[in-house]
Design a protein around this motif. Structure first.
Motif, PDB file in Angstrom:
ATOM      1  N   GLY A 106       0.785  -1.229   0.000  1.00  0.00           N
ATOM      2  CA  GLY A 106       0.000   0.000   0.000  1.00  0.00           C
ATOM      3  C   GLY A 106       0.812   1.271   0.000  1.00  0.00           C
ATOM      4  N   LEU A 107       1.953   1.254  -0.707  1.00  0.00           N
ATOM      5  CA  LEU A 107       2.826   2.427  -0.800  1.00  0.00           C
ATOM      6  C   LEU A 107       3.005   2.817  -2.274  1.00  0.00           C
ATOM      7  N   PRO A 108       1.951   3.294  -2.913  1.00  0.00           N
ATOM      8  CA  PRO A 108       2.012   3.549  -4.357  1.00  0.00           C
ATOM      9  C   PRO A 108       3.015   4.628  -4.753  1.00  0.00           C
ATOM     10  N   ASP A 109       3.184   5.648  -3.920  1.00  0.00           N
ATOM     11  CA  ASP A 109       4.128   6.713  -4.266  1.00  0.00           C
ATOM     12  C   ASP A 109       5.559   6.188  -4.298  1.00  0.00           C
ATOM     13  N   LEU A 110       5.910   5.351  -3.332  1.00  0.00           N
ATOM     14  CA  LEU A 110       7.241   4.742  -3.323  1.00  0.00           C
ATOM     15  C   LEU A 110       7.405   3.796  -4.511  1.00  0.00           C
ATOM     16  N   ALA A 111       6.327   3.107  -4.868  1.00  0.00           N
ATOM     17  CA  ALA A 111       6.380   2.212  -6.028  1.00  0.00           C
ATOM     18  C   ALA A 111       6.699   2.996  -7.299  1.00  0.00           C
ATOM     19  N   ILE A 112       6.026   4.118  -7.486  1.00  0.00           N
ATOM     20  CA  ILE A 112       6.273   4.940  -8.670  1.00  0.00           C
ATOM     21  C   ILE A 112       7.697   5.484  -8.658  1.00  0.00           C
ATOM     22  N   ALA A 113       8.181   5.905  -7.484  1.00  0.00           N
ATOM     23  CA  ALA A 113       9.547   6.422  -7.392  1.00  0.00           C
ATOM     24  C   ALA A 113      10.554   5.361  -7.814  1.00  0.00           C
ATOM     25  N   ALA A 114      10.366   4.126  -7.357  1.00  0.00           N
ATOM     26  CA  ALA A 114      11.281   3.042  -7.731  1.00  0.00           C
ATOM     27  C   ALA A 114      11.229   2.767  -9.224  1.00  0.00           C
TER      28      ALA A 114
END
Length: 214
Positions: A106-114
């Motif tokens: 549930g960490l979509p912003d971190l997913a996009i950053a990666a």
């Protein structure tokens, strides 16, 4: 660089992968890109003109992350070593897998950053020592070369010199279509397919480099 069969095949595979990831990112971000920074730069300018500061900040953040990823890839290249391509692909696979884990937790912003970091890093796979190399996550330059080399071909030059750049463009488009279809079914979890593909490419390239030359 593009005129060996191995390099054309690898470049097209990576362009396909970039298109797949960008298709996912485009749908997730609602019109921004994770690998096509020209589009994000245009969006940044338009958002500034419209005083849409939150959208401008989002576009600028993506651009900054992409540059960091590209710089990280260049550090790997500048570090030398005959096996830098497999290492770059392995790092890309790890970043994409990290994005999959972030989505799962549930960490979509971190997913996009990666994902954006991974796309920036991918462009170093064909980097030439001491300078820029072949861009893999955007195809404007490839299309320019298609047009230029078609003109050369039609005026008596090499008949198929334009084809590798056309294949790069076609691979990116096909990847984007596949990414959009995957996203429609399983959302951002589709990034696991990209992570697996990057890992497989790392293994294939490493094996090819170790194979004795005839």
């Amino acid at each position: 660089m593009l005129y060996s069969t191995r390099n054309v095949a690898l470049a097209c595979a990576l362009s396909l992968l970039a298109g797949f990831v960008d298709g996912i990112g485009f749908l997730k971000l609602g019109g921004l890109f994770v690998s096509f920074m020209s589009g994000n730069s245009t969006r940044l300018g338009v958002s500034i003109a419209d005083a849409q500061w939150w959208q401008a900040a989002g576009a600028l953040g993506l651009i900054a992350l992409f540059v960091v990823g590209a710089a990280a890839g260049s550090f790997v290249v500048l570090g030398g070593g005959a096996e830098r391509q497999p290492w770059l692909l392995l790092i890309e696979a790890a970043l994409l897998a990290g994005a999959g884990l972030c989505h799962a937790y549930g960490l979509p912003d971190l997913a996009i950053a990666a994902i954006v970091l991974a796309m920036g890093l991918e462009n170093a796979v064909f980097q030439i020592d001491g300078g820029a190399g072949l861009g893999l996550t955007y195809v404007t330059g490839a299309l320019v070369k298609v047009g230029q080399l078609l003109a050369v071909s039609l005026t008596g030059g090499p008949r198929w010199s334009w084809a590798p750049n056309w294949f790069l463009w076609a691979a990116l488009v096909a990847g984007a279509a596949a990414g959009a279809l995957a996203y429609a079914r399983i959302n951002l979890a589709a990034i696991w397919f990209a992570a697996g593909a990057a890992l497989a490419l790392a293994a294939i390239v490493a094996a090819a480099m170790r194979r004795p030359r005839a």
